[in-house]
Motif scaffolding. Structure first.
Motif, short mmCIF file in Angstrom:
data_model
loop_
_atom_site.label_atom_id
_atom_site.label_comp_id
_atom_site.label_asym_id
_atom_site.label_seq_id
_atom_site.Cartn_x
_atom_site.Cartn_y
_atom_site.Cartn_z
N ILE A 98 -6.27 -13.12 0.11
CA ILE A 98 -5.61 -12.30 1.13
C ILE A 98 -5.32 -13.12 2.37
CG2 ILE A 98 -5.93 -10.33 2.68
CD1 ILE A 98 -7.53 -8.99 0.39
N ILE A 99 -6.29 -13.94 2.80
CA ILE A 99 -6.08 -14.79 3.97
C ILE A 99 -4.96 -15.77 3.72
CG2 ILE A 99 -7.12 -16.66 5.32
CD1 ILE A 99 -9.77 -15.12 5.16
N MET A 100 -4.92 -16.38 2.54
CA MET A 100 -3.85 -17.34 2.25
C MET A 100 -2.48 -16.66 2.22
SD MET A 100 -5.66 -20.10 -0.24
CE MET A 100 -4.16 -20.97 -0.38
N ALA A 101 -2.41 -15.45 1.67
CA ALA A 101 -1.14 -14.72 1.65
C ALA A 101 -0.70 -14.35 3.06
CB ALA A 101 -1.27 -13.47 0.77
N LEU A 102 -1.65 -13.87 3.88
CA LEU A 102 -1.32 -13.52 5.26
C LEU A 102 -0.89 -14.75 6.06
CD1 LEU A 102 -4.11 -10.95 6.16
CD2 LEU A 102 -1.66 -10.49 5.94
N LEU A 103 -1.57 -15.85 5.85
CA LEU A 103 -1.23 -17.09 6.55
C LEU A 103 0.16 -17.58 6.16
CD1 LEU A 103 -2.15 -19.27 8.51
CD2 LEU A 103 -3.20 -20.45 6.58
N THR A 104 0.49 -17.49 4.88
CA THR A 104 1.82 -17.89 4.43
C THR A 104 2.89 -16.99 5.03
OG1 THR A 104 0.89 -18.70 2.35
CG2 THR A 104 3.25 -18.25 2.39
N LEU A 105 2.65 -15.69 4.99
CA LEU A 105 3.60 -14.74 5.57
C LEU A 105 3.77 -14.97 7.07
CD1 LEU A 105 5.35 -12.20 5.10
CD2 LEU A 105 3.32 -10.86 5.65
N TRP A 106 2.66 -15.17 7.78
CA TRP A 106 2.69 -15.40 9.22
C TRP A 106 3.45 -16.69 9.55
CZ3 TRP A 106 2.03 -12.33 13.12
CH2 TRP A 106 1.86 -12.84 14.38
N ILE B 59 2.30 -22.56 19.49
CA ILE B 59 0.93 -22.39 19.99
C ILE B 59 0.63 -20.90 20.19
CG2 ILE B 59 -0.57 -22.79 21.99
CD1 ILE B 59 0.79 -25.57 22.19
N ILE B 60 1.59 -20.18 20.77
CA ILE B 60 1.41 -18.73 20.95
C ILE B 60 1.26 -18.03 19.60
CG2 ILE B 60 2.58 -16.62 21.71
CD1 ILE B 60 3.78 -18.34 24.01
N ALA B 61 2.06 -18.43 18.63
CA ALA B 61 1.97 -17.83 17.29
C ALA B 61 0.61 -18.14 16.66
CB ALA B 61 3.09 -18.35 16.40
N GLY B 62 0.08 -19.33 16.90
CA GLY B 62 -1.24 -19.68 16.38
C GLY B 62 -2.34 -18.84 16.98
N PHE B 63 -2.29 -18.63 18.29
CA PHE B 63 -3.29 -17.77 18.93
C PHE B 63 -3.13 -16.32 18.49
CE2 PHE B 63 -3.74 -21.19 22.18
CZ PHE B 63 -5.10 -21.39 21.99
N ALA B 64 -1.91 -15.88 18.30
CA ALA B 64 -1.69 -14.52 17.83
C ALA B 64 -2.28 -14.33 16.44
CB ALA B 64 -0.19 -14.20 17.82
N TRP B 65 -2.23 -15.37 15.61
CA TRP B 65 -2.84 -15.31 14.28
C TRP B 65 -4.34 -15.03 14.40
CZ3 TRP B 65 -2.54 -14.63 9.33
CH2 TRP B 65 -3.54 -15.10 8.49
N LEU B 66 -4.97 -15.65 15.38
CA LEU B 66 -6.41 -15.47 15.54
C LEU B 66 -6.77 -14.13 16.17
CD1 LEU B 66 -7.38 -19.01 16.83
CD2 LEU B 66 -7.78 -18.05 14.56
N TRP B 67 -5.95 -13.65 17.10
CA TRP B 67 -6.33 -12.48 17.89
C TRP B 67 -5.64 -11.19 17.49
CZ3 TRP B 67 -10.62 -13.17 20.31
CH2 TRP B 67 -10.96 -14.44 20.73
N VAL B 68 -4.37 -11.26 17.10
CA VAL B 68 -3.62 -10.04 16.80
C VAL B 68 -3.91 -9.55 15.39
CG1 VAL B 68 -1.31 -9.05 16.56
CG2 VAL B 68 -1.81 -10.59 18.44
N LEU B 69 -3.87 -10.46 14.44
CA LEU B 69 -4.10 -10.07 13.05
C LEU B 69 -5.59 -9.79 12.83
CD1 LEU B 69 -1.70 -12.50 11.21
CD2 LEU B 69 -1.38 -10.10 11.66
N PRO B 70 -5.90 -8.97 11.86
CA PRO B 70 -7.29 -8.53 11.68
C PRO B 70 -8.18 -9.56 10.98
CG PRO B 70 -5.90 -7.54 10.02
CD PRO B 70 -4.99 -8.30 10.95
N MET B 71 -8.17 -10.80 11.42
CA MET B 71 -8.96 -11.83 10.77
C MET B 71 -10.46 -11.55 10.87
SD MET B 71 -7.06 -13.75 9.14
CE MET B 71 -8.37 -14.82 8.65
N LYS B 72 -10.92 -11.10 12.04
CA LYS B 72 -12.34 -10.85 12.21
C LYS B 72 -12.81 -9.75 11.26
CE LYS B 72 -15.80 -9.76 15.65
NZ LYS B 72 -16.07 -9.48 17.06
#
Length: 70
Positions: free
Chosen positions: A13-21, A44-57
């Motif tokens: 799931i993480i790999m699919a979300l990362l590819t899509l992102w 850089i903004i997109a990278g931080f959004a990946w960590l904070w906006v998407l439900p990674m935690k």
């Protein structure tokens, strides 16, 4: 102790979300077609959004504990 199926499933799931992102971020930055330094800032903004906006935690918590909420 038997291994959990959540870890391999979460990894895919993480790999699919990362590819899509990544595809989404590259498409947006290419559409804007700014100078290289602006593109770098947008990535850089997109990278931080990946960590904070998407439900990674939550996804990582689910992989470890089997629950979505705190």
């Amino acid at each position: 102790m038997t291994p959990s199926w959540r870890k391999p499933a979460g990894m895919f799931i993480i790999m699919a979300l990362l590819t899509l992102w990544t595809v989404l971020a590259v498409s947006i930055v290419d559409a804007l077609a700014g100078p290289a330094w602006i593109d770098a800032i947008l990535y850089i903004i997109a990278g931080f959004a990946w960590l904070w906006v998407l439900p990674m935690k939550r996804l990582l918590r689910w992989m470890e504990l089997g629950v979505w909420k705190k």
